[in-house]
Design a protein around this motif. Structure first.
Motif, PDB file in Angstrom:
ATOM      1  N   PHE A  35       0.834  -1.209   0.000  1.00 59.53           N
ATOM      2  CA  PHE A  35       0.000   0.000   0.000  1.00 59.53           C
ATOM      3  C   PHE A  35       0.868   1.258   0.000  1.00 59.53           C
ATOM      4  O   PHE A  35       0.568   2.235  -0.690  1.00 59.53           O
ATOM      5  N   VAL A  36       1.927   1.242   0.798  1.00 59.25           N
ATOM      6  CA  VAL A  36       2.821   2.406   0.857  1.00 59.25           C
ATOM      7  C   VAL A  36       3.456   2.653  -0.507  1.00 59.25           C
ATOM      8  O   VAL A  36       3.500   3.794  -1.000  1.00 59.25           O
ATOM      9  N   LYS A  37       3.943   1.590  -1.122  1.00 58.70           N
ATOM     10  CA  LYS A  37       4.560   1.714  -2.446  1.00 58.70           C
ATOM     11  C   LYS A  37       3.555   2.205  -3.472  1.00 58.70           C
ATOM     12  O   LYS A  37       3.866   3.064  -4.311  1.00 58.70           O
ATOM     13  N   ARG A  38       2.326   1.697  -3.401  1.00 60.64           N
ATOM     14  CA  ARG A  38       1.280   2.121  -4.334  1.00 60.64           C
ATOM     15  C   ARG A  38       0.973   3.601  -4.186  1.00 60.64           C
ATOM     16  O   ARG A  38       0.841   4.328  -5.182  1.00 60.64           O
ATOM     17  N   ASP A  39       0.851   4.071  -2.940  1.00 55.14           N
ATOM     18  CA  ASP A  39       0.499   5.469  -2.706  1.00 55.14           C
ATOM     19  C   ASP A  39       1.566   6.418  -3.232  1.00 55.14           C
ATOM     20  O   ASP A  39       1.245   7.522  -3.694  1.00 55.14           O
ATOM     21  N   ILE A  40       2.822   6.005  -3.167  1.00 51.99           N
ATOM     22  CA  ILE A  40       3.907   6.882  -3.629  1.00 51.99           C
ATOM     23  C   ILE A  40       4.002   6.873  -5.146  1.00 51.99           C
ATOM     24  O   ILE A  40       4.135   7.925  -5.792  1.00 51.99           O
ATOM     25  N   ILE A  41       3.906   5.689  -5.742  1.00 50.79           N
ATOM     26  CA  ILE A  41       4.088   5.570  -7.192  1.00 50.79           C
ATOM     27  C   ILE A  41       2.944   6.221  -7.953  1.00 50.79           C
ATOM     28  O   ILE A  41       3.160   6.883  -8.978  1.00 50.79           O
ATOM     29  N   THR A  42       1.705   6.063  -7.477  1.00 52.44           N
ATOM     30  CA  THR A  42       0.558   6.587  -8.231  1.00 52.44           C
ATOM     31  C   THR A  42       0.557   8.111  -8.309  1.00 52.44           C
ATOM     32  O   THR A  42      -0.113   8.677  -9.178  1.00 52.44           O
ATOM     33  N   VAL A  43       1.299   8.781  -7.428  1.00 45.61           N
ATOM     34  CA  VAL A  43       1.328  10.244  -7.453  1.00 45.61           C
ATOM     35  C   VAL A  43       1.956  10.763  -8.735  1.00 45.61           C
ATOM     36  O   VAL A  43       1.489  11.736  -9.331  1.00 45.61           O
ATOM     37  N   TYR A  44       3.053  10.120  -9.188  1.00 44.08           N
ATOM     38  CA  TYR A  44       3.755  10.624 -10.363  1.00 44.08           C
ATOM     39  C   TYR A  44       3.696   9.673 -11.558  1.00 44.08           C
ATOM     40  O   TYR A  44       4.414   9.849 -12.538  1.00 44.08           O
ATOM     41  N   LYS A  45       2.824   8.653 -11.470  1.00 45.97           N
ATOM     42  CA  LYS A  45       2.713   7.723 -12.595  1.00 45.97           C
ATOM     43  C   LYS A  45       2.145   8.438 -13.811  1.00 45.97           C
ATOM     44  O   LYS A  45       1.212   9.228 -13.710  1.00 45.97           O
ATOM     45  N   GLN A  46       2.716   8.186 -14.982  1.00 45.35           N
ATOM     46  CA  GLN A  46       2.306   8.773 -16.254  1.00 45.35           C
ATOM     47  C   GLN A  46       2.441  10.303 -16.256  1.00 45.35           C
ATOM     48  O   GLN A  46       1.663  11.010 -16.886  1.00 45.35           O
ATOM     49  N   THR A  47       3.434  10.809 -15.522  1.00 48.58           N
ATOM     50  CA  THR A  47       3.754  12.233 -15.571  1.00 48.58           C
ATOM     51  C   THR A  47       5.131  12.411 -16.200  1.00 48.58           C
ATOM     52  O   THR A  47       5.961  11.494 -16.174  1.00 48.58           O
ATOM     53  N   ILE A  48       5.373  13.576 -16.757  1.00 47.59           N
ATOM     54  CA  ILE A  48       6.639  13.828 -17.443  1.00 47.59           C
ATOM     55  C   ILE A  48       7.782  14.011 -16.449  1.00 47.59           C
ATOM     56  O   ILE A  48       8.862  13.442 -16.606  1.00 47.59           O
ATOM     57  N   LEU A  49       7.547  14.792 -15.392  1.00 46.50           N
ATOM     58  CA  LEU A  49       8.602  15.087 -14.419  1.00 46.50           C
ATOM     59  C   LEU A  49       8.728  14.022 -13.340  1.00 46.50           C
ATOM     60  O   LEU A  49       9.727  13.998 -12.620  1.00 46.50           O
ATOM     61  N   GLY A  50       7.731  13.156 -13.219  1.00 44.73           N
ATOM     62  CA  GLY A  50       7.812  12.056 -12.259  1.00 44.73           C
ATOM     63  C   GLY A  50       7.935  12.545 -10.821  1.00 44.73           C
ATOM     64  O   GLY A  50       7.266  13.498 -10.407  1.00 44.73           O
ATOM     65  N   PRO A  51       8.831  11.921 -10.041  1.00 44.14           N
ATOM     66  CA  PRO A  51       8.957  12.267  -8.618  1.00 44.14           C
ATOM     67  C   PRO A  51       9.478  13.673  -8.360  1.00 44.14           C
ATOM     68  O   PRO A  51       9.479  14.127  -7.218  1.00 44.14           O
ATOM     69  N   LEU A  52       9.939  14.371  -9.418  1.00 44.63           N
ATOM     70  CA  LEU A  52      10.388  15.750  -9.227  1.00 44.63           C
ATOM     71  C   LEU A  52       9.252  16.651  -8.757  1.00 44.63           C
ATOM     72  O   LEU A  52       9.496  17.720  -8.189  1.00 44.63           O
TER      73      LEU A  52
END
Length: 283
Positions: A35-52
């Protein structure tokens, strides 16, 4: 009829409203990590800048606050450098908002999972506040950069010994947000339109919290008393003092925040456990 000892797991209704299945939460720690991994990844999934985006969001918000509230409105920051003042407030509020939203969406956001698989329901909100904390840690990096800049620029700021209590502040924010969110989640199961009211109320709460202004600028005693009645006030004020040494430590405000957190979390768990028994029939 088979003896219950023949089963690996026996699911029984809770007998007490304050029962917390710590053993079950530990057994489902792999699900917690997922769940923790899912919550973090879905924030920047399919975005250009990603985790930035984790870095840009507090920076953009700080720049906007500096322009609107400091430049146009001329609101004082109580002697604390503007960028440091707004960025620290944004960091704390974003984490509280994330914990509150996690608790609020526990039932409605996980409806499909709860209806198919059994696991301790508290795993979901606990994973949410953990992923929110990881995001908050990432967002402290711009704050550190800004802090170092002001120190090198000769600003009279320094860390105080109370800075060692910073983890306590984040724990209080997490549990307060979770407790409030759990209470709201139980209500929104029955009354979905309450979500709109909560969104508006949360915005009002932010503006009554010293995110964009210090409580010290209020010259009215009644208004000051109202602002200090906000359980988040002491946390925000003390965090800025710990960072800069400007102002003074509000120990009574911190104690008030701690007591409020304990009470609201107590109520949140009771209401959550009560709603957990029947929410699938209601929803």
């Amino acid at each position: 009829m088979a003896n219950t000892k023949d089963w690996d797991l026996v699911i029984q209704p809770r007998k007490k409203l304050l029962d917390i299945d710590f053993k079950g939460i530990w057994q489902y720690r792999d699900l917690f990590r997922m769940f923790v991994k899912r919550d973090i990844i879905t924030v920047y999934k399919q975005t250009i800048l990603g985790p930035l985006w984790f870095f840009f969001q507090p920076v953009f918000t700080t720049v906007m606050y500096m322009f609107v509230f400091a430049t146009l409105a001329g609101i004082s920051t109580g002697g604390i450098p503007q960028a440091l003042f707004y960025m620290s407030g944004t960091l704390l509020w974003n984490y509280f908002n994330a914990c509150f939203t996690t608790g609020q969406n526990t039932f409605t956001g996980n409806q499909s999972v709860f209806s198919k698989v059994y696991f301790p329901r508290l795993v979901a909100p606990l994973a949410g506040i953990t992923s929110g904390f990881i995001k908050a840690l990432i967002q402290t990096l711009p704050l550190i950069v800004v802090y170092i800049y002001y120190v090198l620029d000769g600003e009279p700021i320094h860390l105080t010994w109370e800075f060692l209590l910073t983890p306590v502040l984040f724990v209080l924010i997490a549990l307060m947000g979770l407790g409030c969110g759990l209470i709201i989640s139980a209500l929104t199961v029955r009354y979905r339109d309450l979500n709109n009211l909560v969104t508006f109320a949360l915005q009002l709460w932010m503006y009554s919290t010293p995110v964009i202004y210090p409580v010290s600028i209020s010259g009215d005693r009644t208004l000051t008393a109202f602002l200090k009645g906000n359980p988040l006030q002491g946390i925000f004020t003390d965090f800025r003092y710990m960072l800069t040494g400007i102002g003074e430590m509000d120990w009574w405000g911190l104690l008030y925040s701690a007591v409020f957190t304990i009470v609201i979390l107590f109520l949140g768990i009771i209401i959550f456990n009560r709603q957990e028994r029947t929410f699938m029939d209601t929803i």
